[in-house]
Design a protein around this motif. Structure first.
Motif, PDB file in Angstrom:
ATOM      1  N   ASN A 300       0.710  -1.256   0.054  1.00 41.57           N
ATOM      2  CA  ASN A 300       0.155   0.171  -0.111  1.00 41.57           C
ATOM      3  C   ASN A 300       0.700   1.037  -0.114  1.00 41.57           C
ATOM      4  O   ASN A 300       2.116   1.347   0.076  1.00 41.57           O
ATOM      5  N   HIS A 301       0.122   2.354  -0.004  1.00 42.81           N
ATOM      6  CA  HIS A 301       1.132   3.841  -0.082  1.00 42.81           C
ATOM      7  C   HIS A 301       1.821   3.785  -1.301  1.00 42.81           C
ATOM      8  O   HIS A 301       2.889   4.279  -1.276  1.00 42.81           O
ATOM      9  N   HIS A 302       1.443   3.369  -2.480  1.00 43.51           N
ATOM     10  CA  HIS A 302       2.257   3.190  -3.676  1.00 43.51           C
ATOM     11  C   HIS A 302       1.728   3.774  -4.768  1.00 43.51           C
ATOM     12  O   HIS A 302       2.047   3.392  -5.963  1.00 43.51           O
ATOM     13  N   ASP A 303       0.381   4.176  -4.815  1.00 44.33           N
ATOM     14  CA  ASP A 303      -0.369   4.793  -5.761  1.00 44.33           C
ATOM     15  C   ASP A 303      -0.317   6.458  -5.990  1.00 44.33           C
ATOM     16  O   ASP A 303       0.566   6.881  -5.326  1.00 44.33           O
ATOM     17  N   ALA A 313       0.978   2.981  -9.254  1.00 42.14           N
ATOM     18  CA  ALA A 313       1.620   1.738  -8.660  1.00 42.14           C
ATOM     19  C   ALA A 313       2.631   1.148  -9.627  1.00 42.14           C
ATOM     20  O   ALA A 313       3.487   0.584  -9.432  1.00 42.14           O
ATOM     21  N   VAL A 314       2.014   1.075 -10.930  1.00 39.45           N
ATOM     22  CA  VAL A 314       3.018   0.394 -12.042  1.00 39.45           C
ATOM     23  C   VAL A 314       4.253   0.951 -12.320  1.00 39.45           C
ATOM     24  O   VAL A 314       5.180   0.212 -12.556  1.00 39.45           O
ATOM     25  N   ARG A 318       8.306  -2.818 -10.911  1.00 38.88           N
ATOM     26  CA  ARG A 318       9.747  -3.581 -11.098  1.00 38.88           C
ATOM     27  C   ARG A 318      10.597  -3.524 -10.142  1.00 38.88           C
ATOM     28  O   ARG A 318      11.462  -4.245  -9.682  1.00 38.88           O
ATOM     29  N   ALA A 319      10.694  -1.995  -9.437  1.00 38.86           N
ATOM     30  CA  ALA A 319      11.786  -1.926  -8.560  1.00 38.86           C
ATOM     31  C   ALA A 319      11.384  -2.681  -7.248  1.00 38.86           C
ATOM     32  O   ALA A 319      12.244  -3.185  -6.528  1.00 38.86           O
ATOM     33  N   PHE A 320      10.132  -2.752  -7.033  1.00 32.13           N
ATOM     34  CA  PHE A 320       9.609  -3.581  -5.987  1.00 32.13           C
ATOM     35  C   PHE A 320      10.066  -4.971  -6.110  1.00 32.13           C
ATOM     36  O   PHE A 320      10.735  -5.702  -5.063  1.00 32.13           O
ATOM     37  N   TYR A 335       0.025  -7.526  -5.905  1.00 33.08           N
ATOM     38  CA  TYR A 335       0.563  -6.158  -6.067  1.00 33.08           C
ATOM     39  C   TYR A 335      -0.676  -5.445  -6.716  1.00 33.08           C
ATOM     40  O   TYR A 335      -1.388  -5.780  -7.683  1.00 33.08           O
ATOM     41  N   LEU A 336      -1.012  -4.600  -5.848  1.00 35.28           N
ATOM     42  CA  LEU A 336      -2.320  -3.602  -6.265  1.00 35.28           C
ATOM     43  C   LEU A 336      -1.970  -2.645  -7.024  1.00 35.28           C
ATOM     44  O   LEU A 336      -0.873  -1.833  -6.811  1.00 35.28           O
TER      45      LEU A 336
END
Length: 353
Positions: A300-303, A313-314, A318-320, A335-336
């Motif tokens: 979360n907290h990635h949008d 988020a996209v 890749r980095a994640f 992955y949301l």
């Protein structure tokens, strides 16, 4: 004769009086059914009473770290802000989230992107706020009549825990956490530099009404950070909206020790964005994941929650996954992605045993 008339009229009046609350209840149930069906999915909601099915855990994302949660039929929120600076970006509103009638709103920390709607939703729904002593003091200044339960005392040591028994049937443990902080490079993980904002700045410019409303919340204090762990129906679940630099600050080891004690967990819904990523990449969230040893991890907290300072988020996906490959025990990842995974409880569903 006169007495019979009086009795007849009395009975009719009683019946009429009883009919009004029944109609009112029916309308209330209808509103509850509609709101919960929109947020949790019609298949998960009793279409007569509005009760959410009690044989599973559902997390329905509505932006940043905010989720509408149903655990064993109990409905509550984790954080409370609907990030619609871009008009209609999230397919819900503060009013609809309040209409699901959450019993509690669990606050991870008090910044606007986590708690700007907390008081409004609590007022409209009757929900109890839950958070640190500082969170409750802040909320009470703006809304004295809103109930707020303290689960982290002022000055609580990082990693310390307190049980919360406010949600029947769910064992909740609150851990005093730390907020993300920029630290000097360690060299273990490559920096994740700010990514250019999305094209929504052009295609769907932020609207002035929402930005104006948020202006009063931009300086809302953090008030400490809290991580929440749940045990219900034989499952262990953790949610957190901040990842501190636990390898670089005093108290970090205590946090990691507590996380190891809380794990392994069936589901970890955790933040993967923080200030320290600029110098140390995704090392901080990886340490939380590694310590909790989840079977399933949900970021979360990635949008794209706010113009300029966030991105879809996209753009960090890749980095994640590259960073995740550096730890030994890798969880299944759901992955949301925004906006398609907002209000998609099927993406984060866990059956109870």
């Amino acid at each position: 004769m006169c007495r019979r008339v009086v009795l007849t009229l009395s009975v009719l009046l009683v019946v009429a009086g009883l009919a009004v609350p029944q109609a009112s209840t029916a309308r209330a149930d209808s509103a509850l059914v509609a709101a919960r069906s929109a947020v949790f999915g019609a298949d998960n909601v009793d279409q007569t009473t509005g009760a959410v099915r009690d044989d599973r855990v559902l997390f329905s994302w509505f932006g940043v770290s905010s989720f509408a949660v149903a655990m064993a039929g109990k409905v509550f929120l984790t954080d409370a802000w609907v990030p619609n600076a871009y008009r209609g970006h999230v397919p819900t509103t503060r009013a609809q989230i309040a209409a699901i009638k959450p019993s509690h709103i669990l606050i991870g920390h008090g910044h606007f992107d986590h708690a700007a709607d907390a008081v409004d939703i609590a007022r409209a729904s009757g929900a109890r706020l839950v958070g640190s002593a500082s969170h409750c003091a802040f909320f009470h200044r703006s809304a004295p009549r809103v109930a707020c339960d303290v689960v982290a005392a002022a000055g609580a040591r990082p990693g310390s825990t307190r049980p919360y028994r406010g949600i029947p049937g769910i064992a909740v443990t609150a851990m005093s956490n730390i907020h993300s902080t920029l630290k000097a490079p360690e060299g273990e993980h490559p920096p994740l530099l700010p990514i250019p904002p999305s094209d929504r700045l052009v295609t769907n410019p932020p609207h002035a009404d929402e930005l104006g409303r948020l202006a009063g919340h931009l300086d809302d204090p953090e008030g400490g950070a809290v991580l929440y762990a749940f045990e219900v129906g034989g499952r262990r679940i953790v949610w957190n909206d901040s990842v501190g630099p636990v390898s670089q600050v005093p108290g970090g080891r205590a946090i990691l020790a507590t996380l190891r004690d809380l794990g392994p967990v069936d589901l970890h819904v955790g933040s993967i964005q923080g200030f320290n990523e600029i110098t140390n990449g995704l090392g901080d969230p990886l340490r939380y994941i590694d310590a909790l040893r989840p079977k399933v991890f949900v970021p979360n907290h990635h949008d794209d929650w706010f113009p300029v300072i966030a991105t879809p988020a996209v753009n960090r996906e890749r980095a994640f996954f590259d960073a995740l490959a550096t730890i030994d025990a890798r969880p299944e990842v759901r992955y949301l992605r925004d906006p398609q995974d907002y209000l998609r409880p099927d993406r984060v569903t866990l059956e109870l045993r």
